[in-house]
Design an enzyme around this catalytic site. Structure first.
Site, PDB file in Angstrom:
ATOM      1  CB  THR A 176     -70.532 -45.977 -73.139  1.00  0.00           C
ATOM      2  OG1 THR A 176     -69.469 -45.838 -74.077  1.00  0.00           O
ATOM      3  CG2 THR A 176     -71.808 -45.632 -73.851  1.00  0.00           C
ATOM      4  NE  ARG A 204     -62.638 -45.436 -80.979  1.00  0.00           N
ATOM      5  CZ  ARG A 204     -63.578 -45.809 -80.122  1.00  0.00           C
ATOM      6  NH1 ARG A 204     -64.203 -44.896 -79.396  1.00  0.00           N
ATOM      7  NH2 ARG A 204     -63.916 -47.057 -79.990  1.00  0.00           N
ATOM      8  CB  VAL A 205     -66.212 -41.701 -84.524  1.00  0.00           C
ATOM      9  CG1 VAL A 205     -67.684 -41.856 -84.190  1.00  0.00           C
ATOM     10  CG2 VAL A 205     -65.855 -40.232 -84.720  1.00  0.00           C
ATOM     11  N   GLY A 206     -66.341 -44.098 -82.107  1.00  0.00           N
ATOM     12  CA  GLY A 206     -66.724 -45.475 -81.813  1.00  0.00           C
ATOM     13  C   GLY A 206     -68.150 -45.779 -82.233  1.00  0.00           C
ATOM     14  CG  ASP A 207     -70.203 -48.754 -79.950  1.00  0.00           C
ATOM     15  OD1 ASP A 207     -69.289 -48.118 -79.369  1.00  0.00           O
ATOM     16  OD2 ASP A 207     -71.031 -49.445 -79.339  1.00  0.00           O
ATOM     17  CB  THR A 227     -71.284 -49.868 -72.798  1.00  0.00           C
ATOM     18  OG1 THR A 227     -69.942 -49.634 -72.310  1.00  0.00           O
ATOM     19  CG2 THR A 227     -71.922 -50.976 -71.954  1.00  0.00           C
ATOM     20  N   GLY A 230     -65.920 -50.474 -79.168  1.00  0.00           N
ATOM     21  CA  GLY A 230     -66.769 -49.901 -80.206  1.00  0.00           C
ATOM     22  C   GLY A 230     -66.535 -50.419 -81.608  1.00  0.00           C
TER      23      GLY A 230
HETATM   24  N1  ASP Z   1     -68.351 -48.089 -76.915  1.00  0.00           N
HETATM   25  C1  ASP Z   1     -67.563 -46.951 -76.538  1.00  0.00           C
HETATM   26  C2  ASP Z   1     -66.679 -46.553 -77.697  1.00  0.00           C
HETATM   27  O1  ASP Z   1     -66.169 -47.428 -78.365  1.00  0.00           O
HETATM   28  C3  ASP Z   1     -66.716 -47.185 -75.341  1.00  0.00           C
HETATM   29  C4  ASP Z   1     -67.310 -48.066 -74.278  1.00  0.00           C
HETATM   30  O2  ASP Z   1     -68.504 -48.230 -74.183  1.00  0.00           O
HETATM   31  O3  ASP Z   1     -66.547 -48.603 -73.486  1.00  0.00           O
HETATM   32  O4  ASP Z   1     -66.471 -45.395 -77.900  1.00  0.00           O
END
Ligand code: ASP
Length: 315
Positions: A176, A204-207, A227, A230
């Site tokens: 990220t 899929r949606v992360g943080d 990062t 998520g």
């Molecule tokens: N946080 C990001 C997600 O979950 C991925 C990452 O930062 O490694 O999409």
């Protein structure tokens, strides 16, 4: 005495193994952090806003093919790319976020367009892409976003999944980009952008586009960009939790960050880290993973960068 201005950024917690780091590769990573630091510095040194500085820094990070955002985004399990981003202005809590987009060269500019051109907070997919088009933002084709490294990583993850093994390789799993800044007027801002997790299911949606989880900014406390894993950052509402600890417990930035990264996230499979700045311009860049591509820059214009546990070096 508050700092004049300050900016910190990350290129993700999914760092290359120390043993695989050749001097040439190491130099490339440091240079890929230093360019975005200088882009953010130019804005702040000219008296620009924290919001414009994090926008410039994240655009520059998205343009670097080494990091998992914009140009270097990872692939989904079906070989597509779906990008997420968000931005927050700490002076008035204005926010913009996008999820699952493909085409705009800089997803962070689309998040900013959501913030500035719509009454909404979050837009997804084709609707967000249409907004980017109407805002005149630059688009790129699949060849621009293709990197051999990310394509191979997706195939390796899928092969592991087919064998029933869990992929624990941080470099493959994570990535990220993000930036936080305090400008000369004392305003704070944060921005985060990602391709998400390699070999993720489509949708899929992360943080990263979730305000309060991957991104948060509030002038009285701090600005945060995260990062890592998520889902865990969302469940622990990581970025907002740091601000809340500062406001309600009176903790300093460093202690609040340390608590969330080491006591909330780490024991709960929340590997990763974050960059943070407070109202005084103090910077924290904690992580509980093997490393985190990271850097900071202040009024002297010296770009300081690091990858693993080593101390920051001038780049
Ligand atoms: N946080 C990001 C997600 O979950 C991925 C990452 O930062 O490694 O999409």
């Amino acid at each position: 005495m508050p700092a004049d201005f300050a900016l910190a950024l990350h290129g993700g917690a999914g760092t290359i193994l120390e043993s695989a780091l050749t001097p040439a590769k190491e130099a490339e990573y440091h240079a890929s952090l230093a360019r975005p630091l200088r882009a953010g510095h130019r804005v702040l040194a000219d008296g620009g806003s924290a919001l414009d500085a994090v926008t410039a820094a994240v655009c520059a990070l998205e343009d670097e093919p080494l990091f998992n955002a914009g140009r270097g985004s990872v692939f989904t399990s079906t070989g597509k790319q779906e990008m997420d981003a968000s931005i927050m202005d700490g002076s008035d809590r204005r926010v913009g976020a996008v999820a699952g987009i493909f085409g705009p060269r800089n997803p962070i500019l689309v998040a900013r367009a959501v913030m500035e051109r719509t009454p909404y907070v979050t837009m997804i997919g084709t609707g967000a892409e249409a907004l980017a088009r109407s805002a005149g933002l630059p688009f790129e084709g699949p060849e621009y976003f293709f990197t051999e490294q990310r394509w191979k990583a997706m195939q390796e993850t899928l092969a592991q999944q087919a064998r029933g093994a869990e992929d624990r390789d941080e470099q493959r799993r994570h990535g990220t980009v993000g930036a936080v800044a305090r400008d000369r007027r004392g305003n704070l801002a944060a921005a985060t952008s990602t391709g998400g997790m390699s070999a993720k299911l489509s949708g899929r949606v992360g943080d990263s586009p979730v305000i309060g989880a991957g991104t948060f900014a509030e002038n009285g406390s701090c600005a945060i960009s995260c990062t890592g894993h998520g889902e865990v950052f969302i469940r622990w509402v990581a970025a907002h939790e740091i601000s809340a600890r500062m406001r309600h417990l009176g903790e300093c930035l460093v202690d609040a960050c340390e608590h969330v990264v080491m006591k909330d996230l780490k024991p709960n499979d929340g590997s990763g880290g974050l960059v943070a700045v407070d109202a005084d311009g103090t910077i924290a860049m904690p992580f509980n993973s093997a490393g985190m591509y990271r850097g900071r820059i202040g009024p002297d214009g010296v770009a300081l960068t690091a990858i693993h546990r080593e101390t920051l070096r001038a780049s």
